[in-house]
Design a protein around this motif. Structure first.
Motif, PDB file in Angstrom:
ATOM      1  N   GLU A 172      23.898  64.983  19.293  1.00 53.83           N
ATOM      2  CA  GLU A 172      22.725  65.009  18.788  1.00 53.83           C
ATOM      3  C   GLU A 172      21.973  65.835  19.613  1.00 53.83           C
ATOM      4  OE1 GLU A 172      20.722  61.170  18.646  1.00 53.83           O
ATOM      5  OE2 GLU A 172      21.461  60.923  16.629  1.00 53.83           O
ATOM      6  N   ALA A 173      22.379  66.233  21.035  1.00 47.94           N
ATOM      7  CA  ALA A 173      21.784  67.264  21.749  1.00 47.94           C
ATOM      8  C   ALA A 173      21.813  68.838  21.184  1.00 47.94           C
ATOM      9  CB  ALA A 173      22.038  67.330  23.279  1.00 47.94           C
ATOM     10  N   GLY A 174      23.103  68.779  20.528  1.00 48.56           N
ATOM     11  CA  GLY A 174      23.658  69.806  20.098  1.00 48.56           C
ATOM     12  C   GLY A 174      22.931  70.363  18.838  1.00 48.56           C
ATOM     13  N   LEU A 175      22.527  69.398  17.977  1.00 51.07           N
ATOM     14  CA  LEU A 175      21.961  69.496  16.799  1.00 51.07           C
ATOM     15  C   LEU A 175      20.340  69.802  16.959  1.00 51.07           C
ATOM     16  CD1 LEU A 175      23.516  66.504  14.875  1.00 51.07           C
ATOM     17  CD2 LEU A 175      23.755  68.861  14.215  1.00 51.07           C
ATOM     18  N   VAL A 176      19.807  69.423  18.078  1.00 53.23           N
ATOM     19  CA  VAL A 176      18.448  69.454  18.636  1.00 53.23           C
ATOM     20  C   VAL A 176      18.768  70.909  18.888  1.00 53.23           C
ATOM     21  CG1 VAL A 176      16.846  69.097  20.457  1.00 53.23           C
ATOM     22  CG2 VAL A 176      17.807  67.300  19.230  1.00 53.23           C
ATOM     23  N   ALA A 177      19.394  71.350  19.700  1.00 59.69           N
ATOM     24  CA  ALA A 177      19.417  72.763  19.997  1.00 59.69           C
ATOM     25  C   ALA A 177      19.627  73.901  18.815  1.00 59.69           C
ATOM     26  CB  ALA A 177      20.616  73.210  21.070  1.00 59.69           C
ATOM     27  N   ARG A 178      20.253  73.289  17.848  1.00 57.40           N
ATOM     28  CA  ARG A 178      20.539  73.831  16.583  1.00 57.40           C
ATOM     29  C   ARG A 178      19.194  74.144  15.794  1.00 57.40           C
ATOM     30  NH1 ARG A 178      25.344  75.523  14.322  1.00 57.40           N
ATOM     31  NH2 ARG A 178      24.695  77.128  12.664  1.00 57.40           N
ATOM     32  N   PHE A 179      18.836  72.917  15.576  1.00 57.65           N
ATOM     33  CA  PHE A 179      17.730  72.994  14.740  1.00 57.65           C
ATOM     34  C   PHE A 179      16.261  72.450  15.298  1.00 57.65           C
ATOM     35  CE2 PHE A 179      21.576  71.367  12.431  1.00 57.65           C
ATOM     36  CZ  PHE A 179      21.697  72.489  11.418  1.00 57.65           C
ATOM     37  N   GLY A 180      16.144  72.242  16.344  1.00 58.71           N
ATOM     38  CA  GLY A 180      14.901  72.176  16.978  1.00 58.71           C
ATOM     39  C   GLY A 180      13.974  70.983  16.611  1.00 58.71           C
ATOM     40  N   ASP A 181      12.737  71.337  16.256  1.00 59.75           N
ATOM     41  CA  ASP A 181      11.673  70.236  15.864  1.00 59.75           C
ATOM     42  C   ASP A 181      12.115  69.641  14.396  1.00 59.75           C
ATOM     43  OD1 ASP A 181      10.260  70.689  17.956  1.00 59.75           O
ATOM     44  OD2 ASP A 181       8.733  72.090  16.983  1.00 59.75           O
ATOM     45  N   ASP A 182      12.574  70.184  13.920  1.00 56.60           N
ATOM     46  CA  ASP A 182      13.363  69.737  12.321  1.00 56.60           C
ATOM     47  C   ASP A 182      14.124  68.655  12.667  1.00 56.60           C
ATOM     48  OD1 ASP A 182      11.844  71.354  10.858  1.00 56.60           O
ATOM     49  OD2 ASP A 182      13.455  72.860  10.399  1.00 56.60           O
ATOM     50  N   TYR A 183      15.224  68.508  13.678  1.00 54.52           N
ATOM     51  CA  TYR A 183      16.020  67.498  13.951  1.00 54.52           C
ATOM     52  C   TYR A 183      15.143  66.590  14.581  1.00 54.52           C
ATOM     53  CZ  TYR A 183      20.109  65.059  14.732  1.00 54.52           C
ATOM     54  OH  TYR A 183      21.322  63.956  14.671  1.00 54.52           O
ATOM     55  N   ARG A 184      14.439  66.873  15.791  1.00 56.89           N
ATOM     56  CA  ARG A 184      13.637  65.658  16.285  1.00 56.89           C
ATOM     57  C   ARG A 184      12.805  64.877  15.197  1.00 56.89           C
ATOM     58  NH1 ARG A 184      12.426  70.370  19.501  1.00 56.89           N
ATOM     59  NH2 ARG A 184      13.671  70.324  21.553  1.00 56.89           N
ATOM     60  N   ALA A 185      12.263  65.719  14.298  1.00 54.20           N
ATOM     61  CA  ALA A 185      11.304  64.889  13.242  1.00 54.20           C
ATOM     62  C   ALA A 185      12.554  63.915  12.394  1.00 54.20           C
ATOM     63  CB  ALA A 185      10.625  65.811  12.236  1.00 54.20           C
ATOM     64  N   TYR A 186      13.489  64.649  12.297  1.00 51.20           N
ATOM     65  CA  TYR A 186      14.551  63.406  11.556  1.00 51.20           C
ATOM     66  C   TYR A 186      14.942  62.461  12.531  1.00 51.20           C
ATOM     67  CZ  TYR A 186      19.264  62.671   9.492  1.00 51.20           C
ATOM     68  OH  TYR A 186      20.289  62.165   8.660  1.00 51.20           O
ATOM     69  N   MET A 187      15.233  62.658  13.416  1.00 48.33           N
ATOM     70  CA  MET A 187      15.520  61.531  14.477  1.00 48.33           C
ATOM     71  C   MET A 187      14.434  60.257  14.573  1.00 48.33           C
ATOM     72  SD  MET A 187      17.099  63.660  17.726  1.00 48.33           S
ATOM     73  CE  MET A 187      17.547  62.255  18.723  1.00 48.33           C
ATOM     74  N   ALA A 188      13.371  60.696  14.413  1.00 46.40           N
ATOM     75  CA  ALA A 188      12.126  59.946  14.523  1.00 46.40           C
ATOM     76  C   ALA A 188      11.940  59.052  13.161  1.00 46.40           C
ATOM     77  CB  ALA A 188      10.639  60.866  14.720  1.00 46.40           C
ATOM     78  N   ARG A 189      12.681  59.477  12.106  1.00 46.51           N
ATOM     79  CA  ARG A 189      12.559  58.639  10.901  1.00 46.51           C
ATOM     80  C   ARG A 189      13.682  58.238  10.515  1.00 46.51           C
ATOM     81  NH1 ARG A 189      12.217  64.093   8.936  1.00 46.51           N
ATOM     82  NH2 ARG A 189      13.993  64.671   7.472  1.00 46.51           N
ATOM     83  N   THR A 190      14.908  58.236  11.284  1.00 46.74           N
ATOM     84  CA  THR A 190      16.112  57.514  10.805  1.00 46.74           C
ATOM     85  C   THR A 190      16.904  56.628  12.131  1.00 46.74           C
ATOM     86  OG1 THR A 190      17.125  59.538  11.589  1.00 46.74           O
ATOM     87  CG2 THR A 190      16.636  59.373   9.176  1.00 46.74           C
ATOM     88  N   GLY A 191      17.662  55.836  11.650  1.00 48.86           N
ATOM     89  CA  GLY A 191      18.292  55.160  12.698  1.00 48.86           C
ATOM     90  C   GLY A 191      19.706  56.197  12.973  1.00 48.86           C
ATOM     91  N   ARG A 192      20.148  55.671  14.289  1.00 49.63           N
ATOM     92  CA  ARG A 192      21.386  56.260  14.743  1.00 49.63           C
ATOM     93  C   ARG A 192      22.561  56.012  13.919  1.00 49.63           C
ATOM     94  NH1 ARG A 192      22.546  56.943  20.902  1.00 49.63           N
ATOM     95  NH2 ARG A 192      21.312  59.030  20.733  1.00 49.63           N
ATOM     96  N   TYR A 193      22.915  54.682  13.998  1.00 49.69           N
ATOM     97  CA  TYR A 193      24.262  54.130  12.963  1.00 49.69           C
ATOM     98  C   TYR A 193      23.427  53.328  11.982  1.00 49.69           C
ATOM     99  CZ  TYR A 193      26.011  55.651  17.480  1.00 49.69           C
ATOM    100  OH  TYR A 193      26.347  56.344  18.834  1.00 49.69           O
ATOM    101  N   LEU A 194      22.380  52.530  11.891  1.00 46.89           N
ATOM    102  CA  LEU A 194      21.808  51.572  11.108  1.00 46.89           C
ATOM    103  C   LEU A 194      20.481  52.226  10.605  1.00 46.89           C
ATOM    104  CD1 LEU A 194      22.879  48.058  12.426  1.00 46.89           C
ATOM    105  CD2 LEU A 194      24.082  49.510  10.528  1.00 46.89           C
ATOM    106  N   PRO A 195      20.057  51.780   9.371  1.00 44.31           N
ATOM    107  CA  PRO A 195      18.741  52.255   8.886  1.00 44.31           C
ATOM    108  C   PRO A 195      17.714  51.915   9.872  1.00 44.31           C
ATOM    109  CG  PRO A 195      19.924  51.558   7.115  1.00 44.31           C
ATOM    110  CD  PRO A 195      20.874  51.209   8.222  1.00 44.31           C
ATOM    111  N   ARG A 196      16.671  52.457   9.934  1.00 44.81           N
ATOM    112  CA  ARG A 196      15.463  52.173  10.955  1.00 44.81           C
ATOM    113  C   ARG A 196      14.590  51.309   9.898  1.00 44.81           C
ATOM    114  NH1 ARG A 196      12.905  56.392  14.656  1.00 44.81           N
ATOM    115  NH2 ARG A 196      14.863  55.909  15.747  1.00 44.81           N
ATOM    116  N   TRP A 197      14.222  49.960  10.384  1.00 43.05           N
ATOM    117  CA  TRP A 197      13.208  49.180   9.538  1.00 43.05           C
ATOM    118  C   TRP A 197      11.797  49.272  10.065  1.00 43.05           C
ATOM    119  CZ3 TRP A 197      15.661  48.257   5.318  1.00 43.05           C
ATOM    120  CH2 TRP A 197      17.128  48.266   5.356  1.00 43.05           C
TER     121      TRP A 197
END
Length: 198
Positions: A172-197
């Motif tokens: 995920e650190a590599g993806l943050v380095a690659r996509f920046g704020d887009d990936y940070r926003a994506y992380m904020a709205r999704t779960g890592r392995y299971l959906p975020r409720w």
């Protein structure tokens, strides 16, 4: 109803063949279209856990299917309902893997490194979970364990799963380095392995 254990072994074998075909096809397709990916980016402990224990897990699975008499020491007779639940998870495996791979497309790699033309995928199962390939893999392995009545499979699979969990932050650190704020926003709205409720 408790059918012949051979039926369970046949179902496990067929599901593994189908799942392997899906995985091999999509991984080779991504490799042909993309750049060479090195495994050296992963730490040695992660490689030992994921590759070493992962390989041992698959050896246990194949040995249980092909030589049930020899592996009788590591198998039991779980309740029929648990076996049928395992059968459902295993039967769904090829379709679930196909769904994940189709959305992941040419981005699939077997390590934490991203490809040169990597894109941020947020469709299909990636809409809810950042690493659905890991989630589906765990479900499939637990299903095989229940279906085959093997306690050895999860004992070997747990360290391999731990290896995936250890490498996820680097991925995920590599993806943050690659996509920046887009990936940070994506992380904020999704779960890592299971959906975020919620």
């Amino acid at each position: 109803m408790t059918p012949d254990p051979d039926l369970f072994r046949w179902l496990a074998g067929l599901a593994i063949v189908a799942t392997s075909a899906v995985s091999i096809y999509h991984r080779r397709r991504a490799d042909r279209a993309g750049d060479a990916i090195s495994l050296r980016a992963e730490t040695l402990p992660v490689r030992i856990l994921t590759r070493g224990f992962g390989g041992a897990t698959w050896l246990a699975v194949f040995a249980t299917i092909l030589t049930p008499g020899i592996m009788a020491w590591s198998t039991g007779a779980p309740p029929p309902a648990l076996r049928w639940l395992g059968a459902a998870a295993v039967a769904a495996g090829p379709l679930l893997f196909l769904c994940v791979f189709r959305h992941l497309g040419g981005n699939v790699t077997s390590t934490v490194v991203t490809r040169r033309h990597h894109t941020l995928v947020t469709t299909g199962p990636y809409r809810w979970v950042r690493h659905p390939l890991y989630s589906v893999g765990v479900l499939f392995m637990l299903g095989l364990s229940a279906l085959l009545g093997s306690w050895l499979i999860p004992v070997l699979a747990i360290p391999a799963m731990a290896g995936l969990m250890l490498r996820t932050p680097a991925e995920e650190a590599g993806l943050v380095a690659r996509f920046g704020d887009d990936y940070r926003a994506y992380m904020a709205r999704t779960g890592r392995y299971l959906p975020r409720w919620g």
